[in-house]
Design an enzyme around this catalytic site. Structure first.
Site, PDB file in Angstrom:
ATOM      1  N   CYS A  56       0.840  -1.205   0.000  1.00  0.00           N
ATOM      2  CA  CYS A  56       0.000   0.000   0.000  1.00  0.00           C
ATOM      3  C   CYS A  56       0.873   1.252   0.000  1.00  0.00           C
ATOM      4  O   CYS A  56       1.893   1.327   0.685  1.00  0.00           O
ATOM      5  CB  CYS A  56      -0.911   0.000   1.228  1.00  0.00           C
ATOM      6  SG  CYS A  56      -2.029   1.410   1.266  1.00  0.00           S
ATOM      7  N   CYS A  60       0.621   4.623   6.957  1.00  0.00           N
ATOM      8  CA  CYS A  60      -0.027   4.483   8.274  1.00  0.00           C
ATOM      9  C   CYS A  60       0.898   3.710   9.224  1.00  0.00           C
ATOM     10  O   CYS A  60       1.271   2.560   8.945  1.00  0.00           O
ATOM     11  CB  CYS A  60      -1.356   3.765   8.131  1.00  0.00           C
ATOM     12  SG  CYS A  60      -2.374   4.448   6.807  1.00  0.00           S
ATOM     13  N   CYS A  63       0.303  -0.037  10.360  1.00  0.00           N
ATOM     14  CA  CYS A  63      -0.210  -1.045   9.415  1.00  0.00           C
ATOM     15  C   CYS A  63       0.858  -1.964   8.827  1.00  0.00           C
ATOM     16  O   CYS A  63       1.897  -1.511   8.333  1.00  0.00           O
ATOM     17  CB  CYS A  63      -0.960  -0.342   8.292  1.00  0.00           C
ATOM     18  SG  CYS A  63      -1.825  -1.506   7.224  1.00  0.00           S
ATOM     19  N   CYS A 100     -17.094  -8.268   5.373  1.00  0.00           N
ATOM     20  CA  CYS A 100     -16.368  -7.019   5.158  1.00  0.00           C
ATOM     21  C   CYS A 100     -15.077  -7.295   4.392  1.00  0.00           C
ATOM     22  O   CYS A 100     -14.233  -8.073   4.846  1.00  0.00           O
ATOM     23  CB  CYS A 100     -16.076  -6.397   6.526  1.00  0.00           C
ATOM     24  SG  CYS A 100     -15.155  -4.862   6.411  1.00  0.00           S
ATOM     25  N   CYS A 131     -19.823  -4.998   3.369  1.00  0.00           N
ATOM     26  CA  CYS A 131     -19.045  -3.821   3.786  1.00  0.00           C
ATOM     27  C   CYS A 131     -17.726  -3.900   3.035  1.00  0.00           C
ATOM     28  O   CYS A 131     -17.188  -4.997   2.860  1.00  0.00           O
ATOM     29  CB  CYS A 131     -18.788  -3.896   5.292  1.00  0.00           C
ATOM     30  SG  CYS A 131     -17.707  -2.584   5.892  1.00  0.00           S
ATOM     31  N   CYS A 191     -19.227   3.109   8.443  1.00  0.00           N
ATOM     32  CA  CYS A 191     -18.542   2.423   9.530  1.00  0.00           C
ATOM     33  C   CYS A 191     -17.249   3.206   9.738  1.00  0.00           C
ATOM     34  O   CYS A 191     -16.378   3.205   8.868  1.00  0.00           O
ATOM     35  CB  CYS A 191     -18.251   0.974   9.125  1.00  0.00           C
ATOM     36  SG  CYS A 191     -17.223   0.090  10.304  1.00  0.00           S
ATOM     37  N   ARG A 263     -18.342  -1.197  17.709  1.00  0.00           N
ATOM     38  CA  ARG A 263     -17.715  -2.489  17.409  1.00  0.00           C
ATOM     39  C   ARG A 263     -16.410  -2.668  18.178  1.00  0.00           C
ATOM     40  O   ARG A 263     -15.488  -1.855  18.061  1.00  0.00           O
ATOM     41  CB  ARG A 263     -17.423  -2.570  15.899  1.00  0.00           C
ATOM     42  CG  ARG A 263     -16.874  -3.925  15.440  1.00  0.00           C
ATOM     43  CD  ARG A 263     -16.669  -3.937  13.924  1.00  0.00           C
ATOM     44  NE  ARG A 263     -17.907  -3.644  13.221  1.00  0.00           N
ATOM     45  CZ  ARG A 263     -18.848  -4.539  12.958  1.00  0.00           C
ATOM     46  NH1 ARG A 263     -18.675  -5.791  13.286  1.00  0.00           N
ATOM     47  NH2 ARG A 263     -19.938  -4.186  12.336  1.00  0.00           N
TER      48      ARG A 263
HETATM   49  N1  SAM Z   1      -6.708   0.837   3.100  1.00  0.00           N
HETATM   50  C1  SAM Z   1      -7.951   1.128   3.645  1.00  0.00           C
HETATM   51  C2  SAM Z   1      -7.950   2.255   4.641  1.00  0.00           C
HETATM   52  O1  SAM Z   1      -6.966   2.499   5.282  1.00  0.00           O
HETATM   53  O2  SAM Z   1      -8.992   2.889   4.783  1.00  0.00           O
HETATM   54  C3  SAM Z   1      -8.630  -0.070   4.250  1.00  0.00           C
HETATM   55  C4  SAM Z   1      -7.902  -1.083   5.074  1.00  0.00           C
HETATM   56  S1  SAM Z   1      -7.277  -0.541   6.632  1.00  0.00           S
HETATM   57  C5  SAM Z   1      -6.346  -1.937   7.088  1.00  0.00           C
HETATM   58  C6  SAM Z   1      -8.679  -0.452   7.707  1.00  0.00           C
HETATM   59  C7  SAM Z   1      -8.477   0.013   9.127  1.00  0.00           C
HETATM   60  O3  SAM Z   1      -7.924  -1.038   9.905  1.00  0.00           O
HETATM   61  C8  SAM Z   1      -7.531   1.169   9.371  1.00  0.00           C
HETATM   62  O4  SAM Z   1      -8.126   2.403   9.130  1.00  0.00           O
HETATM   63  C9  SAM Z   1      -7.193   1.011  10.844  1.00  0.00           C
HETATM   64  O5  SAM Z   1      -8.084   1.759  11.641  1.00  0.00           O
HETATM   65  C10 SAM Z   1      -7.383  -0.487  11.086  1.00  0.00           C
HETATM   66  N2  SAM Z   1      -6.081  -1.126  11.349  1.00  0.00           N
HETATM   67  C11 SAM Z   1      -5.116  -1.371  10.438  1.00  0.00           C
HETATM   68  N3  SAM Z   1      -4.040  -1.933  11.016  1.00  0.00           N
HETATM   69  C12 SAM Z   1      -4.327  -2.038  12.337  1.00  0.00           C
HETATM   70  C13 SAM Z   1      -3.599  -2.516  13.460  1.00  0.00           C
HETATM   71  N4  SAM Z   1      -2.362  -2.987  13.349  1.00  0.00           N
HETATM   72  N5  SAM Z   1      -4.197  -2.479  14.676  1.00  0.00           N
HETATM   73  C14 SAM Z   1      -5.454  -1.988  14.800  1.00  0.00           C
HETATM   74  N6  SAM Z   1      -6.189  -1.523  13.773  1.00  0.00           N
HETATM   75  C15 SAM Z   1      -5.630  -1.536  12.550  1.00  0.00           C
HETATM   76  C1  DTB Z   2     -11.567  -1.792  11.453  1.00  0.00           C
HETATM   77  O1  DTB Z   2     -11.806  -0.754  12.090  1.00  0.00           O
HETATM   78  N1  DTB Z   2     -10.808  -2.791  11.878  1.00  0.00           N
HETATM   79  C2  DTB Z   2     -10.671  -3.821  10.871  1.00  0.00           C
HETATM   80  C3  DTB Z   2     -11.639  -3.333   9.759  1.00  0.00           C
HETATM   81  N2  DTB Z   2     -12.044  -2.052  10.236  1.00  0.00           N
HETATM   82  C4  DTB Z   2     -11.254  -3.326   8.365  1.00  0.00           C
HETATM   83  C5  DTB Z   2      -9.286  -4.069  10.445  1.00  0.00           C
HETATM   84  C6  DTB Z   2      -8.364  -4.415  11.582  1.00  0.00           C
HETATM   85  C7  DTB Z   2      -7.030  -4.742  11.045  1.00  0.00           C
HETATM   86  C8  DTB Z   2      -6.111  -5.264  12.103  1.00  0.00           C
HETATM   87  C9  DTB Z   2      -4.764  -5.541  11.595  1.00  0.00           C
HETATM   88  C10 DTB Z   2      -4.669  -6.553  10.511  1.00  0.00           C
HETATM   89  O2  DTB Z   2      -5.237  -7.682  10.632  1.00  0.00           O
HETATM   90  O3  DTB Z   2      -3.978  -6.288   9.526  1.00  0.00           O
HETATM   91 FE1  SF4 Z   3      -2.827   1.217   3.392  1.00  0.00          FE
HETATM   92 FE2  SF4 Z   3      -2.818   0.035   5.772  1.00  0.00          FE
HETATM   93 FE3  SF4 Z   3      -3.024   2.668   5.621  1.00  0.00          FE
HETATM   94 FE4  SF4 Z   3      -5.092   1.121   4.812  1.00  0.00          FE
HETATM   95  S1  SF4 Z   3      -4.296   1.288   6.877  1.00  0.00           S
HETATM   96  S2  SF4 Z   3      -4.241   2.905   3.765  1.00  0.00           S
HETATM   97  S3  SF4 Z   3      -3.960  -0.634   3.988  1.00  0.00           S
HETATM   98  S4  SF4 Z   3      -1.244   1.447   4.959  1.00  0.00           S
END
Ligand code: SAM
Ligand code: DTB
Ligand code: SF4
Length: 330
Positions: A56, A60, A63, A100, A131, A191, A263
């Site tokens: 990506c 973030c 992530c 989702c 979703c 959401c 949630r």
């Molecule tokens: N790329 C898209 C975005 O960022 O909107 C969708 C996928 S992203 C993984 C969805 C959400 O998962 C993020 O906005 C974040 O709030 C949550 N998330 C991602 N990594 C996480 C982590 N390591 N621990 C907790 N929540 C996480």
């Molecule tokens: C949200 O708030 N939490 C979910 C979903 N929306 C997409 C994602 C959590 C991701 C946790 C880290 C991972 O599994 O990569």
């Molecule tokens: Fe990309 Fe992860 Fe950020 Fe979503 S949360 S925009 S998957 S780096």
């Protein structure tokens, strides 16, 4: 007891004052509102699938999927439709009412959006709510998703506007709000929530909840994630959030957004049964169910079923979940 009507003009001081209440007083207030607006023994369950993993462009700090960090995640291209249908069928047979699908994109191209729409339509035809979370959307992409029948779009504010730049630099807080506005205007349920335990202050947590609660309409679903620390990401090693502070945040989310589904999202894996039980008491009424979140482990399904049994909690049906979204919007 404070006002039970939904408000959109919360001040930071009012929200801080909830956090300053004695724990029992806060939980009593949150649970009372929870009972007024929801069945306290019903929890909606969604299952997650990563349909496009890793590489990506965003940075973030939490992530596993950002190309800016060196994690040991294997990248995967957009999954074939058949595989998605298979996973959705499994999720349905395990009792999930919503499926989702998450993609590691900064934003989808129109071509990719059409592929995701095929997935949405196939999952909907199984009788599940849908979703997706695909990153930033334009106005026309939001309308296209609505037209295709999408039920929810997940797009988290993640943290307070003040702390945002410490976590993400490749987009702004305002970018997030813009996408949320497009989704709201198109008529798709929102959401949106955030992550706790990224090193933010108590005021940041209050400020993030203020942003969510002061949106023109409350998000129908508010995911509160506890950071899952991932080796190789900048936030690996961040100071963990006190579990009591986490429960209080759930309670405050419930008070500010009484009709929304709150949630209990990522991080349940590291929570004790007692902590989860307190979160359900404080007003959490939905979870992600299934052994995987997007790229990390979730709780074992058996242990969730066992916990639900011990707490006398039952999953809501699709009809009940749809009714909730309507009630939240009214
Ligand atoms: N790329 C898209 C975005 O960022 O909107 C969708 C996928 S992203 C993984 C969805 C959400 O998962 C993020 O906005 C974040 O709030 C949550 N998330 C991602 N990594 C996480 C982590 N390591 N621990 C907790 N929540 C996480
Ligand atoms: C949200 O708030 N939490 C979910 C979903 N929306 C997409 C994602 C959590 C991701 C946790 C880290 C991972 O599994 O990569
Ligand atoms: Fe990309 Fe992860 Fe950020 Fe979503 S949360 S925009 S998957 S780096």
């Amino acid at each position: 007891m404070t006002q039970t009507s939904t408000r959109h003009d919360w001040t930071l001081n009012e929200i801080r004052a909830f956090f300053d209440l004695p724990f029992n007083d806060l939980l009593f207030q949150a649970h009372s509102l929870h009972r007024e607006n929801h069945n306290p023994n019903e929890v909606q369950i969604s299952s997650l699938l990563s349909i496009k993993t890793g590489a990506c462009a965003e940075d973030c700090g939490y992530c596993s999927q950002s190309s800016h960090h060196k994690t040991d995640l294997e990248r995967e291209r957009l999954l074939p439709l058949e595989e998605v249908i298979e996973k959705a069928k499994n999720a349905k047979s395990n009792g999930s009412s919503r499926f989702c699908m998450g993609a590691a994109w900064r934003n989808p191209t129109d071509k990719n959006l059409e592929k995701v729409i095929q997935m949405i339509q196939a999952v909907k035809s199984l009788g599940m709510e849908t979703c997706v979370t695909l990153g930033m959307l334009t106005e026309s992409q939001s309308h296209r998703l609505k037209e295709a029948g999408l039920d929810y779009y997940n797009h988290n504010l993640d943290t307070s506007p003040e702390f945002y730049g410490n976590v993400i630099t490749t987009r702004t807080f305002q970018d997030r709000l813009d996408t949320l506005n497009h989704i709201r205007d198109s008529g798709i349920n929102i959401c949106s929530g955030g992550i706790l335990g990224m090193g933010e202050t108590a005021t940041d947590r209050a400020s993030m909840l203020q942003q969510l609660a002061n949106l023109t309409k409350h998000p129908e679903s508010v995911p509160i994630n506890m950071l899952v620390q991932i080796e190789g990401t900048p936030l690996h090693g961040a100071e963990k959030i006190d579990p009591i502070e986490f429960v209080k945040s759930i309670a405050v989310a419930r008070i500010l957004m009484p009709r929304s589904q709150v949630r209990l999202s990522a991080g349940r894996h590291e929570m004790s049964d007692e902590m989860q039980a307190l979160c359900f008491f404080a007003g959490a009424n939905s979870i992600f169910y299934g052994e995987k979140l997007l790229t990390t482990d979730n709780c074992e399904t058996n242990s969730d079923i066992e916990l639900f049994g011990r707490l006398g909690i039952h999953p809501s049906t699709i009809e009940q979940a749809e009714f909730k979204a309507k009630a939240c919007r009214s």
